[in-house]
Design an enzyme around this catalytic site. Sequence first.
Site, PDB file in Angstrom:
ATOM      1  N   TYR A 154      -8.674   2.612   8.585  1.00 49.82           N
ATOM      2  CA  TYR A 154      -8.255   1.593   7.656  1.00 49.82           C
ATOM      3  C   TYR A 154      -6.898   1.178   8.157  1.00 49.82           C
ATOM      4  CZ  TYR A 154      -7.481  -0.669   3.042  1.00 49.82           C
ATOM      5  OH  TYR A 154      -7.333  -1.566   1.906  1.00 49.82           O
ATOM      6  N   PRO A 184      -1.881  -6.384  -0.597  1.00 47.10           N
ATOM      7  CA  PRO A 184      -1.390  -5.712  -1.910  1.00 47.10           C
ATOM      8  C   PRO A 184      -1.159  -4.204  -1.694  1.00 47.10           C
ATOM      9  CG  PRO A 184      -3.754  -6.634  -1.677  1.00 47.10           C
ATOM     10  CD  PRO A 184      -2.976  -6.796  -0.308  1.00 47.10           C
TER      11      PRO A 184
END
Length: 247
Positions: A154, A184
Amino acid sequence: MTQQVVLITGGTGAIGTALCREFAKQGLTIVTNCHPTDQERSEAVVATLVAEGANVQLSAFDVTDPDSCEEAIAKIENDIGPISTVVNAAGITRDAKLVKLDSKQWTDVMRTNLDGVFNVTRQCIGPMTERKFGRVINISSVNGQRGQIGQTNYSAAKAGMTGFTKALAREVARDGITVNSVSPGYVDSPMIDAVPDKVKVKLISEIPVGRFADPTEIARAVGFLASQDSGYITGTDLSVNGGYHIA
């Protein structure tokens, strides 16, 4: 040229739904994407948004499939209107420490989180260049900036997205197109709800503002980068993480 159609990939999750509401407030036409396997749930989300007054339609296609992206985006441009803003928000996680991470877990995350950005943006960038206007906003992550245990796949994909953003921004700046990313931090969402309480407490203790982000706070940052007023901002990453990571 004014903005016309906003395409949001992964647009029926927590952040994606907030993005739809943000663009609806701006009076824009929205096409929100979901994976075909998630169509039934996504149709319910879109129905709720429409009931709220949003001009939003659902387009179910797989961002990992280049042919599917080409077909879907051509249909949107033909049937709904020119895509002037793309928000690449589709993403998955397949967490494991590297020693236990298998090749499928690696490939699945890279195909969705990074290849998907290429597949979708590549189909939109040519028409944007011809029209001399466009906004591309890629939803990255704080963990693409600082890394995270159990997320080599990721984190690598999200860091790759940042490199993609910077390179493309240079390529298309003179064509009236801006390319930026938003990273974010931890967001109050079903994903964070699944985290054990003791882990959530620890995470919050490490965030200077002392809480998780609301999805609307991410959406407002994206809305700003998509606006006419942000035309001199390109190739940058906007961190929305409550001070969790300060580069």
